[in-house]
Design an enzyme around this catalytic site. Structure first.
Site, PDB file in Angstrom:
ATOM      1  N   GLU A   1       9.469   5.526   3.390  1.00  0.00           N
ATOM      2  CA  GLU A   1       8.186   6.321   2.770  1.00  0.00           C
ATOM      3  C   GLU A   1       8.064   7.186   3.897  1.00  0.00           C
ATOM      4  OE1 GLU A   1       5.274   4.159   0.863  1.00  0.00           O
ATOM      5  OE2 GLU A   1       6.745   2.811  -0.292  1.00  0.00           O
TER       6      GLU A   1
ATOM      7  N   GLU B   1       6.424  -2.776   3.063  1.00  0.00           N
ATOM      8  CA  GLU B   1       5.254  -2.743   4.014  1.00  0.00           C
ATOM      9  C   GLU B   1       4.383  -4.172   4.241  1.00  0.00           C
ATOM     10  OE1 GLU B   1       2.527   0.095   2.238  1.00  0.00           O
ATOM     11  OE2 GLU B   1       3.896   1.814   2.556  1.00  0.00           O
TER      12      GLU B   1
END
Length: 615
Positions: A313, A167
């Site tokens: 995710e 991320e």
């Protein structure tokens, strides 16, 4: 046969060229201050590992930190807080020895592993920091951590993938923040992922390299030097989830050189219980999410067969919020239909904003979440789970609920590799300045066609996917007057095989709008706060014919600006605001209503001039 994998177009295949499907979950803890899997204070490491395998999970994404890798490289290990009553086999083991012990358990039960550098520092909140360097962890040390762990396990085909950085994110105008372009700047994640990937592949050329997206990307005509908004508050950037914005890969693809076939792009995506993204405020469904969010941010890479996708995710709580459940099931269905690779977030029940597959005792599974959401996305064949190992079944060699890769592809067990026939050349009718109706002759397939991709090229430009439908008709919207377009169609089957594109149909839209009917627009404030507001405009077709498109305009009251819009496309000219329909909500039957939502700054005064036109 070794179990190494590589990319072939948008598919991942084994060393014999057989297609595989990576379907797994995340188990965190080694990235955090504990420096070991969470849950070993209660659950047994082998029991948890075997349960994952028995339930069909074939790969586990394991977050670590660069700090941990550098500690291990320097011979610095810790004796972690492990419940030895629950884990007597771990007595006397340091955290690196526990990791190696767990890898042997994965081999025993047929599981594969993906390593993920989740943060620079070993920190339970380390993922909040936006970039891959911090403090004493420099970019060079980040690369060195990856080189060390690659070298240590280069002969172990249990670890088949490296997720370079979790991320990378940051909004425009903040520092530090991750960007994506073709520079060698320190904050360019494309360069960082490419550099780390090449240095890893120089050691082990057979491991998969996962490159996540970022958070924000400049809109056309803007640059990384642009401010977040124009003076009229219209945005200069596209925003998405942390790690979820891969728009930049279209013009600035990751280049791994001679090992380009090891590249996989890996976005993240979540629902409204994690964050209230603008696209959740109004009506949404799988089609609108695909067209408005997933396709422009990352799905195009799969549809264009640029590279495979692995959604690193996704997940969340189930049964607590209707919008959350709708999103969760929509992404579940997209993953299953397109056979997108994925690792569900997460196994851990102590993930605060998502919950886990395990309940708080680290022994009991959330059967509803597993059966309704995860299980339909796990690789199965003839009712049995499929291991990524060529020798070991999921759950162990003697398992009767799974098969290994050798068994999967022995005899008549091969995947469907036959692409559908080419669809017929589209016929175009009911052409207006902004819309057109397409229809085409169906494809045939040895198993069955499940959908069609509609591609559109403007003028002599490249063709891109603008819609996916299950039938043989499509309502094209958001066209411009007096513009030449070419439409083609390709078919897709349940195994992910895609036909060649049909012959093209070229049209030129007229200079003016067509159709009949009218519409009304009703403006309503839905929330206000100090300095800002949220609203919604309902658009109703008041005519007797179906609309193909609609446009709402109003003059912004003094001191009021609109900062974002969902379920509509905003343009701003001074104080005049114009919102046009998105492709999925322009067609309204007589009497039908749709809506778009927005947020703004200022007092939230309702405008006195509001008009609607339809065609």
């Amino acid at each position: 046969m070794a179990d190494w994998l590589h990319a072939n177009g948008n598919k991942i295949v084994d060393e014999s060229g057989n297609q595989v499907w990576l379907t797994g979950t995340n188990w965190f803890g080694f990235n955090a201050t504990e420096r070991v899997f969470h849950g070993l204070w209660s659950g047994n490491i082998e029991t948890i590992t075997r349960q994952m395998a028995v339930r069909g999970i074939n790969i586990v994404r394991v977050p670590v930190s660069t700090q941990l890798l550098l500690e291990w490289r320097a011979g610095q290990t810790v004796m972690p807080n492990v419940n030895l009553a629950a884990n007597p086999e771990l007595a006397g083991m340091n955290n690196l020895q526990i990791f190696d012990h767990w890898l042997r358990l994965c081999e025993k039960y047929g599981l594969k592993v993906m390593l993920d550098v989740h943060s620079a520092e070993a920190d339970n909140s380390g993922h909040i920091y936006p970039v891959w360097w911090k403090g004493t962890i420099t970019p060079e040390k980040f690369y060195q951590g990856w080189e060390w762990v690659t070298a240590r396990y280069k002969s172990n085909d249990t670890i088949v993938a490296m997720d370079i950085k979790n991320e990378p994110h940051g909004q425009a105008g903040t520092s530090p923040r991750a960007k994506w372009d073709s520079s060698t700047d320190q904050d360019n994640f494309k360069h960082a992922c490419q550099t780390a990937g090449r240095r890893i592949l120089a050691i082990n050329p057979k491991v998969l390299i996962m490159c996540e997206g970022i958070e924000t990307y400049p809109r056309p005509g803007k640059s990384w030097d642009s401010p977040p908004n124009n003076p009229d508050r219209s945005p200069n950037y596209y925003n998405n989830w942390w790690g979820g914005n891969l728009r930049g890969a279209k013009d600035h693809p990751v280049n791994l050189g001679a090992n380009q076939d090891q590249l996989v792009y890996s976005p993240h995506d979540y629902g409204p219980l994690v964050f209230e993204q603008p696209w959740f405020a109004g009506e949404f469904d799988k089609t609108s999410l695909t067209n408005d969010v997933w396709r422009p941010n990352w799905l195009y890479l799969h549809e264009d067969r640029t590279a495979p996708l692995l959604i690193g995710e996704w997940g969340g709580r189930l049964g607590q919020d209707a919008r959350q459940d709708k999103w969760l099931k929509a992404l579940r269905d997209l993953i299953a239909e397109r056979k997108l690779h994925h690792t569900f977030w997460c196994l851990n029940p102590n993930s605060g904003d998502t919950g886990g597959l395990l309940l708080d005792d680290w022994k009991t599974w959330d059967e509803t979440k597993y059966n309704q959401i995860l299980k339909p996305t796990l690789w199965q064949h003839n009712g049995k789970f499929v291991s990524l190992d060529h020798q070991v079944r999921l759950g162990g060699t003697a398992s009767t609920t799974s098969i290994n890769l050798t068994e999967r592809y022995a005899g008549g067990g091969a995947d469907d590799t036959v692409a559908p026939t080419v669809p017929g050349r589209p016929t175009v009718t009911d052409v207006t300045a902004g819309t057109a109706k397409l229809s085409w002759a169906a494809s045939t397939d040895n198993v069955g066609v499940v959908s069609y991709d509609v591609l559109r090229a403007t003028g002599t430009g490249p063709a891109t996917v603008v819609g996916t439908v299950s039938g043989t008709t499509y309502q094209a919207g958001n066209l411009s007057a007096a513009t030449t377009y070419t439409f083609t169609v390709r078919a897709r089957d349940a195994a992910g095989n895609v036909s060649a594109a049909s012959a093209g149909r070229t049209i030129t839209t007229p200079a003016g709008g067509g159709g009949s009917g009218g519409c009304t627009a009703t403006y309503a404030l839905t929330n206000t706060w100090q300095g800002g507001f949220q609203g919604e405009v309902a658009v109703k077709n008041t005519g007797t014919a179906t609309t193909n498109s609609w446009t709402v305009t109003w003059t912004s009251p003094s001191g009021t600006t609109i900062s974002s819009v969902w379920n509509g496309t905003l343009t701003v000219a001074g104080a005049k605001l114009t919102v046009r329909n998105e492709p999925h909500n322009g067609q309204l039957a007589a009497g039908a209503v749709t809506s778009f939502g927005f947020t703004g700054t200022g007092p939230g005064t309702v405008p006195t001039t509001l008009s609607c036109t339809a065609s």
